[in-house]
Scaffold this active site. Structure first.
Site, PDB file in Angstrom:
ATOM      1  N   ILE A  59      13.321  98.626 134.470  1.00 26.15           N
ATOM      2  CA  ILE A  59      11.620  99.007 133.955  1.00 26.15           C
ATOM      3  C   ILE A  59      11.361  96.797 134.863  1.00 26.15           C
ATOM      4  CG2 ILE A  59       9.076  98.283 133.002  1.00 26.15           C
ATOM      5  CD1 ILE A  59      10.949 101.228 132.482  1.00 26.15           C
ATOM      6  N   CYS A  60      11.180  96.232 135.457  1.00 26.20           N
ATOM      7  CA  CYS A  60      11.353  95.089 135.355  1.00 26.20           C
ATOM      8  C   CYS A  60      11.531  95.361 137.257  1.00 26.20           C
ATOM      9  CB  CYS A  60      11.936  94.066 135.198  1.00 26.20           C
ATOM     10  SG  CYS A  60      12.471  93.033 133.303  1.00 26.20           S
TER      11      CYS A  60
END
Length: 166
Positions: A59-60
């Site tokens: 997600i980062c």
């Protein structure tokens, strides 16, 4: 303290985010070439602070890619991706992903950014890392928008953050 989750498991942060209309405090972070940068280095520019635990999580990485793609559409705006990752890891990540429109900044030395902005995770598997936060600042560092994503494994609301600047 803000209550968030990681994979459904409870975690907490040091405190609450800056409120809309407040002024963001200066910081000292490290670039991928080991130089120091502060908020004052971006005076007169709008800023999106894309804050996350680590570039080495899906997600980062997705958030950095998304903001990189949107950056060229925004006038007078810098996108600052901030984590506790070592600058070398941030540089490797940008090179492997072809990211050229975002600026990576590291809080690896002492975590003071996360502490001052009250977004350091205080317990759980990611203790000591930054929670997932989007903060939009105007040219004078006034807070226009904040989002602390309640589940670390969830993507932020990109459109709401970007629409503030359109």
């Amino acid at each position: 303290m803000a209550a968030i989750t990681l994979g459904g498991n409870p975690a907490n942060t040091l405190g609450t985010l800056l409120s809309k209309g407040s002024t963001a405090s200066d910081f000292k972070l490290t670039t991928t070439d080991m130089a120091s940068k502060s908020l004052s280095d971006y005076s007169g520019q709008r800023k999106i602070l894309n804050i996350f635990p680590s570039v080495d999580t899906g997600i980062c990485a997705a958030s950095a890619r998304k903001f990189n793609a949107e950056a060229s559409k925004l006038n007078n705006t810098k996108i600052l991706c901030i984590s506790r990752d070592l600058p070398f890891a941030q540089k490797r990540f940008c090179a492997s992903e072809g990211l050229e429109n975002v600026e990576m900044l590291s809080d690896y030395k002492d975590g003071s950014f996360g502490k001052n902005y009250q977004l350091t995770i205080t317990d759980g598997a990611f203790e000591g890392l930054h929670s997932r936060v989007i903060m939009v600042l105007d040219e004078n560092n006034k807070v226009l928008y904040t989002e602390q994503v309640p589940e670390i494994g969830q993507e932020p609301d990109y459109e709401s953050a970007l629409n503030i600047l359109k």
